[in-house]
Design a protein around this motif. Structure first.
Motif, short mmCIF file in Angstrom:
data_model
loop_
_atom_site.label_atom_id
_atom_site.label_comp_id
_atom_site.label_asym_id
_atom_site.label_seq_id
_atom_site.Cartn_x
_atom_site.Cartn_y
_atom_site.Cartn_z
N TYR A 108 30.63 45.03 42.70
CA TYR A 108 30.09 44.54 41.43
C TYR A 108 28.84 43.69 41.60
O TYR A 108 28.30 43.19 40.61
CB TYR A 108 31.14 43.77 40.62
CG TYR A 108 32.31 44.61 40.18
CD1 TYR A 108 32.11 45.81 39.49
CD2 TYR A 108 33.62 44.22 40.46
CE1 TYR A 108 33.17 46.59 39.10
CE2 TYR A 108 34.69 45.01 40.06
CZ TYR A 108 34.47 46.18 39.38
OH TYR A 108 35.53 46.97 38.99
N LEU A 109 28.39 43.52 42.84
CA LEU A 109 27.17 42.77 43.11
C LEU A 109 26.09 43.68 43.69
O LEU A 109 25.07 43.20 44.19
CB LEU A 109 27.46 41.62 44.08
CG LEU A 109 28.59 40.66 43.68
CD1 LEU A 109 28.85 39.65 44.80
CD2 LEU A 109 28.25 39.94 42.38
N ASP A 527 33.50 39.04 39.27
CA ASP A 527 33.26 37.96 40.23
C ASP A 527 34.27 37.93 41.37
O ASP A 527 34.36 36.93 42.08
CB ASP A 527 33.29 36.61 39.50
CG ASP A 527 34.63 36.33 38.85
OD1 ASP A 527 35.48 37.26 38.80
OD2 ASP A 527 34.83 35.20 38.36
N TYR A 528 35.00 39.03 41.58
CA TYR A 528 36.07 38.97 42.58
C TYR A 528 35.55 38.83 44.01
O TYR A 528 36.30 38.45 44.91
CB TYR A 528 37.00 40.19 42.45
CG TYR A 528 36.56 41.44 43.20
CD1 TYR A 528 37.28 41.91 44.30
CD2 TYR A 528 35.44 42.17 42.80
CE1 TYR A 528 36.90 43.06 44.97
CE2 TYR A 528 35.05 43.31 43.46
CZ TYR A 528 35.78 43.76 44.55
OH TYR A 528 35.40 44.91 45.22
N ARG A 529 34.29 39.14 44.24
CA ARG A 529 33.70 38.99 45.57
C ARG A 529 32.83 37.73 45.69
O ARG A 529 32.24 37.50 46.75
CB ARG A 529 32.85 40.21 45.91
CG ARG A 529 33.62 41.48 46.20
CD ARG A 529 34.54 41.34 47.39
NE ARG A 529 35.04 42.64 47.84
CZ ARG A 529 36.11 42.81 48.59
NH1 ARG A 529 36.81 41.75 48.98
NH2 ARG A 529 36.49 44.01 48.97
N ARG A 530 32.76 36.94 44.67
CA ARG A 530 31.93 35.74 44.75
C ARG A 530 32.68 34.62 45.48
O ARG A 530 33.88 34.53 45.45
CB ARG A 530 31.54 35.26 43.35
CG ARG A 530 30.58 36.21 42.64
CD ARG A 530 30.06 35.62 41.37
NE ARG A 530 29.24 36.56 40.62
CZ ARG A 530 27.95 36.76 40.85
NH1 ARG A 530 27.33 36.10 41.80
NH2 ARG A 530 27.26 37.63 40.11
#
Length: 530
Positions: A108-109, A527-530
């Motif tokens: 998602y980034l 934002d699960y990888r932030r």
């Protein structure tokens, strides 16, 4: 005409007989009570399950009688021309693969990666729709008009915590904490090459039909495709194609494990761990209590189950009782109905841990993927093209790299020529999971894998990151692009093949099937990888 070895199992009588049987993979992938009806169930004969076996056998027999010889070498066959059409885009494919490898953007980034793919397709004349499904990095790019609509999926997210240079020994890259350990830089680039080749064929042939590239972010734990399915992005697709980098060459129909994940967050009370421990309520104790109970649970679950976790936060200073801690769990099983019961048991351990430690619990479901629903009709077509082409072949520089990196693999050595072997056709069950599964329960879907990595290389390893940034990986990527293109052109030019695949699709799902996402109605976890 090219003669095929016996192990290819492409005998016409055997193929027809295969489809009169109950499929080798049973129909237990999904508890059909877990259902919510989707548009495909009411759409014309393409989704009509009636009289499936006789129709399937007849359609497949007729298709084989007229096409089996052509699949393997008739120079007049339309798709055979396409097998050479990826070559004009070879430099584009390799450049994109290498650039995605350099960026190694997380789920998602993938802003730059998605933009590069979109721009490349737009410049080639595709109509791009960006930000689909409420996800900024998700997109479609379409060329052509009318039916059939053939989707080609492309992934491009990397994995965190696995930094590696493109060298045959372990060497992290400073300032680059993520890497393409699952080869999604190759996945996205190879699918791009296939879409470009199919576009050229549509232009040259004047054939009706549409090729649509799906830019699908966050496969690694983010279930990007599930949100696209839920948003209706695949509703008008007749067949969906995909592939995956690996260490062998295969187009066998394979299922996967259904998978569900969540982050478990415990809150407690801080105190001085030495001067006032009785005042504290440790969130870390809750994490450890949950983990202990889950590990006891392993003895009492079906053997196909997979459960794994990490502690993402557990405090900083040993002399402070942690007032917050978090763990991240995955639970997997081939059957989504069984997975649901396992999930409830894991939730119960978390609730018990909170009760026993005097803490409070909140948990957030992060992703959920159904198992892949195989399609043997489609797999036979892709397999035929893969066999006709053969696996990739290393040049001298590739072999030198393979010899060195193989020293770090379990086998300890590289066997020259092993990268060119095409695995025999067989229905298989994978231990991995993918959000392609949700697509496959809504649209007839086929996938393949090619040897982009040295045989013996595992995914999610530094060796996969290293190899994915080298010319060695490009060879398998271009091979996958050609097989995808040839398969897509067969589907565009032969409506009976699409019909046969759809009949099998309906038969495998069953007449009462309807689709429910395992992740529920939550919004994408951007934002699960932030």
């Amino acid at each position: 005409m090219q003669t095929l070895p016996d192990h290819t199992l492409l005998d016409q009588a055997l193929l027809a007989d295969t489809f009169l049987d109950e499929y080798s993979l049973d129909h237990t992938f999904l508890d059909q009570k877990m259902t919510l009806k989707m548009p495909h169930l009411t759409r014309s004969l393409r989704r009509n399950p009636s009289a499936v076996k006789p129709l399937l056998a007849g359609l497949l027999g007729a298709w084989l009688a007229t096409h089996t010889i052509n699949v393997f070498g008739d120079p007049d066959r339309a798709s055979q021309t396409a097998l050479t059409r990826v070559s004009p885009y070879a430099q584009t494919v390799t450049n994109v693969a290498d650039q995605l490898w350099e960026w190694a953007e997380l789920g998602y980034l993938e802003t730059q990666s998605s933009a590069l793919l979109q721009d490349t397709l737009a410049e080639a004349g595709f109509e791009v729709s960006a930000g689909i499904g409420g996800i900024s990095t998700a997109f479609t790019a379409s060329f052509g008009s009318g039916a059939p609509v053939i989707g080609i999926m492309g992934e491009f997210d990397a994995l965190p915590g696995i930094s590696q240079a493109a060298v045959p020994y372990a060497e992290a890259v400073e300032g680059k904490p993520s890497g393409h350990a699952c080869g999604h830089n190759l996945f996205g680039a190879g699918s791009l090459g296939a879409a470009l080749a199919v576009k050229d064929w549509l232009e040259a042939s004047g054939q009706p039909g549409t090729v649509r590239f799906y830019g699908t972010p966050a496969e690694e734990g983010g279930s990007g495709k599930v949100y696209l399915v839920r948003a209706g992005a695949f509703d008008d697709v007749d067949v969906a194609l995909h592939w995956h980098p690996g260490d062998d060459n295969t187009a066998s129909p394979s299922s996967t494990l259904a998978n569900k994940s969540a982050k478990f967050r415990f809150s407690g009370v801080s105190s001085h761990a030495a001067a006032g421990p009785e005042r504290g309520r440790s969130a870390l104790d809750a994490i450890e209590a949950m983990n202990f109970m889950v590990n006891l649970l392993r003895e009492h679950v079906p053997e196909e189950t997979r459960i794994h976790y990490v502690i993402t936060e557990g405090g900083i200073a040993p002399n402070v009782v942690p007032n917050f801690a978090e763990s991240f769990y995955y639970v997997r099983h081939p059957n989504a109905g069984v997975l649901a019961t396992l999930w409830d048991r894991v939730i119960a351990t978390a609730e018990a841990a909170a009760l026993g430690t005097g803490t409070t619990l909140k948990y957030e479901v992060i992703h959920g993927n159904h198992s892949v629903l195989p399609n043997e009709v489609l797999a036979r077509v892709a397999y035929g093209h893969l066999v006709a082409l053969g696996g990739p072949r290393y040049d001298g520089a590739d072999q030198a790299f393979a010899v060195e990196i193989a020293k770090t693999l379990p086998s300890g050595r590289y066997q020259p020529g092993s990268e060119s072997v095409v695995e025999p056709f067989a229905i298989t069950q994978s231990k991995g999971s993918t959000d392609v599964g949700d697509v496959s329960w809504n649209v007839p879907t086929v996938g393949l894998g090619t040897a982009t990595f040295v045989p013996g290389t595992g995914l999610h390893t530094w060796q996969a990151v290293a190899t994915g940034g080298t010319p060695l990986a490009h060879k398998g990527t271009l091979l996958a692009a050609e097989v995808l293109a040839a398969t897509a052109i067969d589907l565009l030019s032969q409506p009976d093949l699409v019909t046969a695949a759809t009949v099998e699709f309906n038969d495998r799902r069953g007449p009462d099937f309807a689709y429910v996402p395992l992740l529920g109605d939550r919004d994408p976890p951007l934002d699960y990888r932030r």
